[in-house]
Write a protein that holds these residues in place. Sequence first.
Motif, PDB file in Angstrom:
ATOM      1  N   ILE A 281      -6.714   7.261  -0.860  1.00 53.72           N
ATOM      2  CA  ILE A 281      -6.380   5.893  -0.446  1.00 53.72           C
ATOM      3  C   ILE A 281      -5.177   5.346  -1.205  1.00 53.72           C
ATOM      4  CG2 ILE A 281      -7.840   4.635  -2.106  1.00 53.72           C
ATOM      5  CD1 ILE A 281      -8.616   2.802   0.283  1.00 53.72           C
ATOM      6  N   VAL A 282      -4.918   5.879  -2.382  1.00 56.00           N
ATOM      7  CA  VAL A 282      -3.802   5.387  -3.192  1.00 56.00           C
ATOM      8  C   VAL A 282      -2.479   6.011  -2.756  1.00 56.00           C
ATOM      9  CG1 VAL A 282      -2.892   5.152  -5.538  1.00 56.00           C
ATOM     10  CG2 VAL A 282      -5.357   5.041  -5.146  1.00 56.00           C
ATOM     11  N   TYR A 283      -2.505   7.310  -2.438  1.00 56.72           N
ATOM     12  CA  TYR A 283      -1.250   8.031  -2.229  1.00 56.72           C
ATOM     13  C   TYR A 283      -1.001   8.501  -0.793  1.00 56.72           C
ATOM     14  CZ  TYR A 283      -1.264   8.090  -7.298  1.00 56.72           C
ATOM     15  OH  TYR A 283      -1.288   7.709  -8.609  1.00 56.72           O
ATOM     16  N   LEU A 284      -2.048   8.645   0.029  1.00 59.67           N
ATOM     17  CA  LEU A 284      -1.812   9.129   1.394  1.00 59.67           C
ATOM     18  C   LEU A 284      -0.935   8.165   2.196  1.00 59.67           C
ATOM     19  CD1 LEU A 284      -2.285  11.316   3.454  1.00 59.67           C
ATOM     20  CD2 LEU A 284      -4.413  10.170   4.140  1.00 59.67           C
ATOM     21  N   PRO A 285      -1.154   6.840   2.140  1.00 60.46           N
ATOM     22  CA  PRO A 285      -0.231   5.947   2.852  1.00 60.46           C
ATOM     23  C   PRO A 285       1.220   6.101   2.391  1.00 60.46           C
ATOM     24  CG  PRO A 285      -2.231   4.772   2.263  1.00 60.46           C
ATOM     25  CD  PRO A 285      -2.294   6.094   1.559  1.00 60.46           C
ATOM     26  N   PHE A 286       1.413   6.329   1.103  1.00 61.84           N
ATOM     27  CA  PHE A 286       2.762   6.553   0.576  1.00 61.84           C
ATOM     28  C   PHE A 286       3.387   7.800   1.202  1.00 61.84           C
ATOM     29  CE2 PHE A 286       4.869   9.307  -2.603  1.00 61.84           C
ATOM     30  CZ  PHE A 286       6.095   8.662  -2.674  1.00 61.84           C
ATOM     31  N   LEU A 287       2.619   8.894   1.229  1.00 56.97           N
ATOM     32  CA  LEU A 287       3.146  10.142   1.783  1.00 56.97           C
ATOM     33  C   LEU A 287       3.442  10.015   3.268  1.00 56.97           C
ATOM     34  CD1 LEU A 287       0.823  12.701  -0.049  1.00 56.97           C
ATOM     35  CD2 LEU A 287       3.239  12.258  -0.508  1.00 56.97           C
ATOM     36  N   LEU A 288       2.573   9.343   4.008  1.00 59.26           N
ATOM     37  CA  LEU A 288       2.752   9.221   5.454  1.00 59.26           C
ATOM     38  C   LEU A 288       3.831   8.200   5.814  1.00 59.26           C
ATOM     39  CD1 LEU A 288      -0.970   9.371   6.664  1.00 59.26           C
ATOM     40  CD2 LEU A 288       0.735  11.210   6.605  1.00 59.26           C
TER      41      LEU A 288
ATOM     42  N   VAL B 202       0.838  -1.200   0.000  1.00 58.95           N
ATOM     43  CA  VAL B 202       0.000   0.000   0.000  1.00 58.95           C
ATOM     44  C   VAL B 202       0.870   1.245   0.000  1.00 58.95           C
ATOM     45  CG1 VAL B 202      -1.708   1.310   1.303  1.00 58.95           C
ATOM     46  CG2 VAL B 202      -1.956  -1.154   1.074  1.00 58.95           C
ATOM     47  N   ALA B 203       1.933   1.244   0.807  1.00 54.21           N
ATOM     48  CA  ALA B 203       2.812   2.413   0.859  1.00 54.21           C
ATOM     49  C   ALA B 203       3.610   2.581  -0.425  1.00 54.21           C
ATOM     50  CB  ALA B 203       3.754   2.302   2.047  1.00 54.21           C
ATOM     51  N   GLU B 204       3.937   1.478  -1.087  1.00 50.97           N
ATOM     52  CA  GLU B 204       4.671   1.578  -2.349  1.00 50.97           C
ATOM     53  C   GLU B 204       3.853   2.315  -3.402  1.00 50.97           C
ATOM     54  OE1 GLU B 204       7.674   0.698  -3.415  1.00 50.97           O
ATOM     55  OE2 GLU B 204       8.431  -0.302  -1.631  1.00 50.97           O
TER      56      GLU B 204
END
Length: 766
Positions: free
Chosen positions: A261-268, A97-99
């Motif tokens: 949902i696609v990019y917020l986990p990546f940013l955090l 998810v973070a990737e």
Amino acid sequence: MPTNTTPSEVRTAAEPSDLRARSETTTSRRSRVLPPVLMLLVVAIGVAVPLRNDRGFYYWDDTAAAAVGVWQRIADQVLSGTFPILQLDMWRGGNFVAEAATGMFNPVMVALMVAIHPLDNLAIGITLAKGVLFALVALGVYLLAREYGATRWPAAIVGASMALSGYTVFMDGTSWVNGLAITAFTPWLWWAARRHLEGRGSIWVALVAGYLLVSTGNPYGVLAFAAVMGALGVETLVRRRPRKLWWLGGQIVVAALTAVIVYLPFLLTSTVGSRAGSVTGNDEFFAPGLSDLLGMSSPTFQPYITMFGGNPMSFPGLYLAWFLLPLIPWLRWRSLVARWPAWSGAAAFGVFYLLLVLGPSQIWMFRWPARLLPFLAIAIFVIFAVALTAGLARDRVRLRAWLTTAIVLLGAWQTFSDRPNQYVWAVAGLIGVAALMYAFLKVRSGAQWFAVVAVGAIGVLLVQTHWMPVNRSVADYQFPQSRSEIQESFAGRYEGMTVQVANRTLPNELETGDGAWRDILFGNLYSVSGVESTTAYSGIGFTKHDNALCLTYFGGTCPGAWDALWENPEGEDEQLADLLRVETVVVLLNIVPDPVAPEGWTQVDETDFVRVFHRDEPIPFPDGRLSIAGDAVDVSSDVSTGDRAERVVVSTGDGTAQDRSLTFSRLAWPGYTVTVDGTPVEPITGPAGLLRVELPAGLTDAEVEISFLPPGWTAGVAALGLAAAIAVGLVVVDGVQRRRSRRSVRGATTEDATLDQPAPDASLRG
């Protein structure tokens, strides 16, 4: 005098007109279908051309090292009914998810992953999937050109040319499958959104296309979405239809909410990885200059641009189509300029991407401007198709011919200038483009134009892949292609958690399926083999873990990783190997010539390339991930319930100075929560980035619950639900407005028909 006509005679008399009507209908249908079908056929042949030299042409660089392993794992998880959030056995590369760029939220990408999963040959599978994306590129550009007013054959010409252009085939096509995906989805969004603004299509098609573009997980897809909306906004204002803007605003809101949902986990999550602190700067890396763009019609032009393999490019990365620049003197520019408001959006889109292509090498997280070349190409091709639809000017032939000659010579000179030692390529390109231009100018119809372009496109690819058979500017891993052979070589051989101390230091001829790849792997291929390993490819990484083992982006290590395994990290009482719960160590003899493991480890294998060591004693708590407990902690049990949850039963002493910590063989990604008998405890990032928990004193058979949920996940799910609700609202409103519009049109048509009826004869009135 009345005539007696039988019913059969009536039918016979009517048949010729019926046959003519049917024939015209069949011809009309054929004329509509033939151009795109032939276009897709040309693309299929073109995509297959590079395979004659290397069947792994599309199984290359990041595709082989990163994408294939991720695609295999996602397909495995989906087919087993699991959503692949976190894959512990892939370590630095397992936080899917973070990737973000895994494409796991994109139904088309997931469908491709599942579709090719049954194939044992990984290269064939990914090639077929990329073939679908190439087809989507061509068909999307075809439809977009048609939407802007191009006729079918010019649209087919640019569709095929876009899909077979240099960067699309040699860079995105070989290495960056997500780049190819957003190139494919962008024209579909643009077509659907513009078609809706023009009243010829429904908003739901644009919403679906927008979701597909944003959900690839590639930030450049979000940029492309914004560029499309901005271009259509400019076009709407130029054409003085500001009321249409709210539809674009609605699509932007839906896409922005979807992106959460696609990019917020990546940013955090990026705060713990290599993407933290992205800045704007310029080092000219992978950055074309304005003069390089003049080589877009030179098939053998290798621009002197610095990239991964040095300079110049080892492939024709700036090449778009041999006819684009040489045909400029023959286009009917007055006709094109007269219609400029209709294609102003395409111009705005092109200018935006031209500025980015010529801009600094990094703007925030957007780096390497050459990656944006396909989007500039889309705008160029669409405007060209519109111009070509008006036909070629046939007056002042001599002047136009001289101008074309000058353009072709300039392209050849530029090809020679950047690589003078390859002058034969420049001459061959000059002769080939000149011959194709002569043929193109001799024919008149759109179908004949397409035939010349089709022959030219395949011929150009044959020449290009003869002199430039592969992309040498990026990594050529030559990984094994058979999934079963990979599993046979590694599964069961390397047991338990495996650390590989190796890097790409061997000669290329030894890095093959019959050579070193029988003993070591890089990237995400260990996940295909069924071996848990710290060797993994990651776009974000985990800095503290990577530093401990000096891991590179593709999972390689420095020689110092061997010594680091047997040392105690600063402030720790245990070796790094114990903290990681390592059971097998594979060391490449090329970088550590004579490795000898400490007591407690035994050498179990040695080949020409590696020496393998295995731990003598079994790891405690085999059902969990606990590696080390402090001396004041008594552990009764440790059980993992999947990759995202673990339960430990512990008791602790009462002393204040005692070590009451638990260290787990898990990376401490943001998103972990820990409770002790239901009371929240803050997780800690321990040595090598491992998850650590400090327990309170005086516990008796307390339950320590560990769970993982990506940061921002709850907000992302809520945003996705809100996006769906707004999308439904937009579709309903659009449907109501479209029905009203159809009724008003029918009413106006009926009224016009009534007014057109002749007045009744007065003599017939009573």
